[in-house]
Design an enzyme around this catalytic site. Structure first.
Site, PDB file in Angstrom:
ATOM      1  N   HIS A   1      -0.937  -6.443  -1.338  1.00 24.54           N
ATOM      2  CA  HIS A   1      -0.326  -7.412  -0.414  1.00 24.54           C
ATOM      3  C   HIS A   1       0.724  -6.808   0.519  1.00 24.54           C
ATOM      4  O   HIS A   1       1.092  -7.431   1.508  1.00 24.54           O
ATOM      5  CB  HIS A   1       0.395  -8.511  -1.196  1.00 24.54           C
ATOM      6  CG  HIS A   1      -0.518  -9.424  -1.927  1.00 24.54           C
ATOM      7  ND1 HIS A   1      -1.701  -9.866  -1.400  1.00 24.54           N
ATOM      8  CD2 HIS A   1      -0.395 -10.019  -3.134  1.00 24.54           C
ATOM      9  CE1 HIS A   1      -2.275 -10.674  -2.273  1.00 24.54           C
ATOM     10  NE2 HIS A   1      -1.525 -10.784  -3.329  1.00 24.54           N
TER      11      HIS A   1
ATOM     12  N   GLU B   1       2.178 -11.449   0.645  1.00 24.20           N
ATOM     13  CA  GLU B   1       1.747 -10.833   1.913  1.00 24.20           C
ATOM     14  C   GLU B   1       2.533 -11.438   3.081  1.00 24.20           C
ATOM     15  O   GLU B   1       2.984 -10.726   3.984  1.00 24.20           O
ATOM     16  CB  GLU B   1       0.247 -11.062   2.137  1.00 24.20           C
ATOM     17  CG  GLU B   1      -0.229 -10.419   3.435  1.00 24.20           C
ATOM     18  CD  GLU B   1      -1.636 -10.866   3.846  1.00 24.20           C
ATOM     19  OE1 GLU B   1      -2.521 -10.959   2.979  1.00 24.20           O
ATOM     20  OE2 GLU B   1      -1.828 -11.126   5.045  1.00 24.20           O
TER      21      GLU B   1
END
Ligand code: SF4
Length: 282
Positions: free
Chosen positions: A78, A130
């Site tokens: 991420h 993310e």
């Protein structure tokens, strides 16, 4: 009664290259070292996390990272915000960076837009790792939203740049773009959805129609799992979402049913094989 289910696993389901890369990196280190810290769940799949923690992976959060010094820490696919790299420098941490190249490229694009003083909007899930990493490229200035209605509360400039978290639905992204243009904004829209996810829509669509029942295997925290499950459900209403074999219910099935098993980009193949074995035992 024996159910005699005919069970098939979708060959195109399972880990994307970003997840394979991060897990391979962790396992290579754990072959040599007794333990390895990982910032956040290495993958949004509890079963795979359990397998790796048994091998010595230690999942920590950002609070715990602050108290760590002189250790190796894995950054998962991420990606992370710049503040994490800064903290690592201060605490003499060795970062093993398994950020997915697709995410790194997106971070870079967002950083460049920010450097050009563009107002940035990110279609993404609040609090998702993310998305925190993406917003971090803009000193927190990018506006994150997961539903168009959230923007009703925000005063937007007449012109802005739109990005997407890599695992969002393509249909929703383009719908949002059209709606915003329809409201009179000048939108520079960047479809930054990962093709490892969006290319699976068509494959899944074709796969699920051939079966009486579908078991979609995914961790509950997986964003792409939610998107891909929606695709399954749309093309086969007899699709069930499960995270492990304990969640399978016998009453879903009839004798001689054809059952298809598929999953997210964070679903390990071994788990789908476990599901298959369980179904074949009925
Ligand atoms: S879904 Fe795409 S962006 Fe996300 S880890 Fe996999 S390859 Fe990378």
């Amino acid at each position: 009664m024996k159910y005699d289910l005919a069970v098939t696993i979708d060959k195109a389901s399972g880990f994307c290259f970003g997840v394979v890369y991060a897990i391979d990196m962790a396992e290579d280190i754990l072959d040599e070292d007794e333990y390895l810290y990982c910032l956040g769940d290495i993958v949004h799949n509890d079963e795979e996390v359990k397998r790796l923690t048994a091998k010595g992976l230690r999942i920590i959060d950002h609070e715990q990272l602050k108290g760590l010094k002189n250790e190796k820490v894995l950054i998962r696919a991420h990606g992370e915000a710049p503040s994490t790299y800064q903290l690592a420098l201060e605490n003499n941490l060795i970062l093993i960076d398994a950020s997915c190249p697709v995410v790194l490229k997106l971070q870079n694009r967002i950083k460049n837009s920010h450097d050009e003083d563009e107002q940035i909007l990110i279609f993404g899930k609040h609090g998702h790792a993310e998305v925190i990493g993406l917003q971090g490229q803009t000193d927190g200035k990018a506006i994150v939203f997961q539903d168009l209605s959230e923007l009703d509360e925000v005063e937007l400039p007449s012109k802005f740049t739109l990005y997407s978290q890599t695992t969002k639905s393509t249909d929703k992204f383009y719908h949002i773009k059209e709606q915003l243009i329809g409201r009179g904004y000048e939108v520079k829209a960047n479809d930054t959805i990962c093709r490892q996810v969006s290319n699976r829509y068509g494959d899944l669509e074709k796969f699920v129609v051939d079966f009486d029942k579908i078991l979609f295997v995914s961790g509950k925290k997986s964003s792409n799992g939610k998107v891909l499950y929606d695709v399954c459900k749309k093309y086969n209403p007899n699709a069930y979402f499960i995270s492990n074999i304990e969640e399978i219910e016998l009453e879903w099935f009839s004798q001689h049913d054809k059952v298809g098993i598929c999953g997210a980009t964070s679903t390990p193949m071994w788990l789908m094989e476990q599901v298959k074995a369980k179904l074949e035992s009925y």
